[in-house]
Design an enzyme around this catalytic site. Structure first.
Site, short mmCIF file in Angstrom:
data_model
loop_
_atom_site.label_atom_id
_atom_site.label_comp_id
_atom_site.label_asym_id
_atom_site.label_seq_id
_atom_site.Cartn_x
_atom_site.Cartn_y
_atom_site.Cartn_z
N ASP A 1 -87.29 -53.02 34.72
CA ASP A 1 -86.23 -53.58 33.89
C ASP A 1 -85.22 -52.51 33.49
O ASP A 1 -84.03 -52.75 33.39
CB ASP A 1 -86.82 -54.22 32.63
N CYS A 2 -85.75 -51.29 33.25
CA CYS A 2 -84.85 -50.23 32.82
C CYS A 2 -84.26 -49.44 33.98
O CYS A 2 -83.23 -48.80 33.84
CB CYS A 2 -85.55 -49.32 31.82
N TYR A 3 -84.94 -49.45 35.13
CA TYR A 3 -84.45 -48.72 36.31
C TYR A 3 -84.31 -49.69 37.48
O TYR A 3 -85.23 -49.84 38.29
CB TYR A 3 -85.41 -47.60 36.69
#
Lengths: 389, 141
Positions: free
Chosen positions: A142-144
């Site tokens: 989700d963050c990368y």
């Protein structure tokens, strides 16, 4: 002649460096000074002895952060110039190891393999200012969200690059012979059959740890010459073995101490970090290291006065014995004999071959001496000693 | 007696002819073949040491050139790249002729081109890849 006992501290020597009054000699020069004037006078005269070594040191590599692209990635498979790097670290952090061959290298499928390019060569290219090609792949999070990253980048544009070598500056090392009927290709170089040659490493009387055999003056935080820049001793090296057999002069007669060293790769010089290919063995990195030994007292002066004649090593058969894990000695030989070009081994005159550059080692000791004389290199205060006996 | 190590290049039209033997039969020369290869486009390459009187040697070379063999001195083709060599000494273990040797006491590696037989063992053994061969590339040009 100085009658009182000589005692100096690193702080005192650093004051002399700042005042331009320090006396520095190379370990080569110290041999003659101690021989002529004795260790007590030598300790009074000399403040620092500089050492040097330049040799393939496989346990070397660099931590690199190569920076994110537009969309961030948690890169977990990374190559630099197609050489795989270890990426099991945070997002875009990697460790590129000197001994890692390029992807698709034929290795030893056609023996002996040539190992033309590997991690050591990547490090050399980086310090030479060349662009390197970084490729990274990943699963998404989700963050990368990015799956792939590609970059062509020079060392100066990398956010972070630090040389961290877990095992360098071996205190002493076996010399290698081959007792079989076939040529052997080893990390000690090419060994001709039937004891055709004896190969040796280490720079003998110039070698850093052979001048401070019990590691009395150095430790974590000692400032050193590393790859042409100022680096540091970080810790004991892997396979550090202070309990090795020693002669009465304290000098080990087999592999003993090692150091983990580190420094800013961005300040280093391609002359002192050279990618190497060991035929039939693999890739590596020749690393230039010089350590200043502060002459704190008479005992240290005596140690640094050690000469090639007083440093011994063991002749090991890398043809049959070593591959079986058998490291029995076939003979003991000193570095003066090894440097002469031939020794008598089993009754035969046998060629002795260095795989460590003595001329470059001497150059390092001389550069370090100039750095200290000029006042731009101060001695580091060890914060934790190297493990000794 | 005169002796020299030469690189001979044979164009495809004569690569299958008996030539070297004539150096012995006609010119009383002796030779020692150090390397011989035929490339995919049928050009031949041979490195040999040619020995005889200076007069016969010159006649032999003239013969080779007349029939179309390109004659070159080997020493130009194997080179030690001094920017790459860091004077470790590993090459001296494999050099058969002593062309690569260590100068003492300075402990630097020197290369005597006149002694080089172009066997190329050093090219593989040099950790720094400092020994360079040029003739294989040249022959395909």
């Amino acid at each position: 002649m100085a009658k009182s006992t000589i005692k100096k501290s690193i702080e005192e020597i650093n004051r002399k460096i700042k005042d331009g009054k320090v006396i520095v000699v190379t370990a080569d020069e110290m041999v003659e000074i101690v021989r002529k004037n004795g260790p007590r006078n030598a300790a009074a005269e000399v403040d620092v002895v500089t050492t040097g070594t330049f040799s393939p040191m496989c346990s070397s590599g660099a931590f690199i952060n190569f920076g994110q692209g537009k969309k961030p990635i948690k890169a977990n498979q990374v190559t630099v110039n197609d050489v795989p790097a270890y990426a099991g670290l945070a997002a875009v952090d990697i460790f590129i190891g000197a001994a890692e061959p390029v992807e698709d290298d034929p290795l030893n499928k056609v023996h002996p393999g040539q190992f033309k390019y590997g991690g050591g060569h990547v490090i050399h290219d980086l310090v030479s200012g060349k662009k390197v090609k970084i490729k990274g792949k990943s699963y998404t999070t989700d963050c990368y969200p990015s799956k792939e990253i590609r970059k062509q980048i020079r060392l100066k544009d990398l956010p972070y690059a630090v040389l961290v070598n877990p095992r360098n500056a071996c205190q002493n090392y076996n010399c290698a012979v081959n007792m079989t009927d076939k040529t052997k290709y080893t990390y000690m170089g090419v060994l001709k059959p039937k004891a055709g040659n004896i190969n040796y490493a280490t720079s003998g009387q110039l070698s850093p740890l052979l001048n401070d055999p019990y590691y009395k003056t150095i430790g974590m935080g000692t400032r050193i010459f590393l790859g042409g820049a100022q680096g540091y001793i970080a810790w004991d090296g892997t396979q550090h073995n202070p309990a090795a057999k020693r002669r009465s002069n304290g000098v080990p007669i087999e592999a003993a101490g090692t150091l983990m060293v580190m420094g800013n790769l961005k300040e280093m010089d391609p002359r002192w970090l050279v990618g190497v290919s060991m035929l039939g063995y693999g890739c590596s990195l020749a690393v230039g290291i010089g350590i200043p030994i502060p002459i704190l007292d008479e005992e240290i002066a005596l140690y640094t006065g050690v000469s090639d004649e007083e440093i011994y090593t063991q002749i090991i058969d890398y043809g049959a014995d070593y591959p079986k894990g058998d490291t029995k000695s076939l003979g003991e030989v000193n570095y003066a004999e090894l440097k002469s070009g031939s020794i008598i081994f089993n009754g035969q005159e046998t060629q002795t071959v260095p795989i460590s550059s003595y001329s470059r080692a001497r150059e390092i000791a001389t550069i370090l001496k100039e750095w200290i004389h000029s006042g731009k290199f101060l001695l580091g205060q060890p914060q934790r000693p190297i493990t000794s006996i | 007696m005169y002796s020299k190590i030469l690189l001979l290049r044979f164009p495809p039209n004569i690569v299958d002819k008996a030539i070297a033997v004539n150096l012995v039969k006609r010119f009383d020369l002796s030779f020692n073949i150090l390397k011989a290869t035929i490339y995919p486009r049928k050009e031949g390459m041979m490195v040999l040491e040619l020995t005889g009187t200076k007069k016969n040697y010159n006649l032999g070379i003239k013969y080779l050139k007349n029939i179309g063999v390109k004659v070159e001195s080997v020493s130009h083709d194997i080179r030690k790249n001094d920017d790459k060599c860091f004077h470790c000494g590993a090459c001296t273990a494999v050099c058969l002729t002593g062309a690569l040797y260590i100068e003492r006491p300075q402990m630097t590696v020197a290369f005597n081109e006149n002694k080089c037989s172009a066997c190329e063992l050093c090219v593989l053994a040099c950790p720094a890849n400092a020994m360079e061969v040029n003739f294989e590339r040249g022959i395909l040009e």
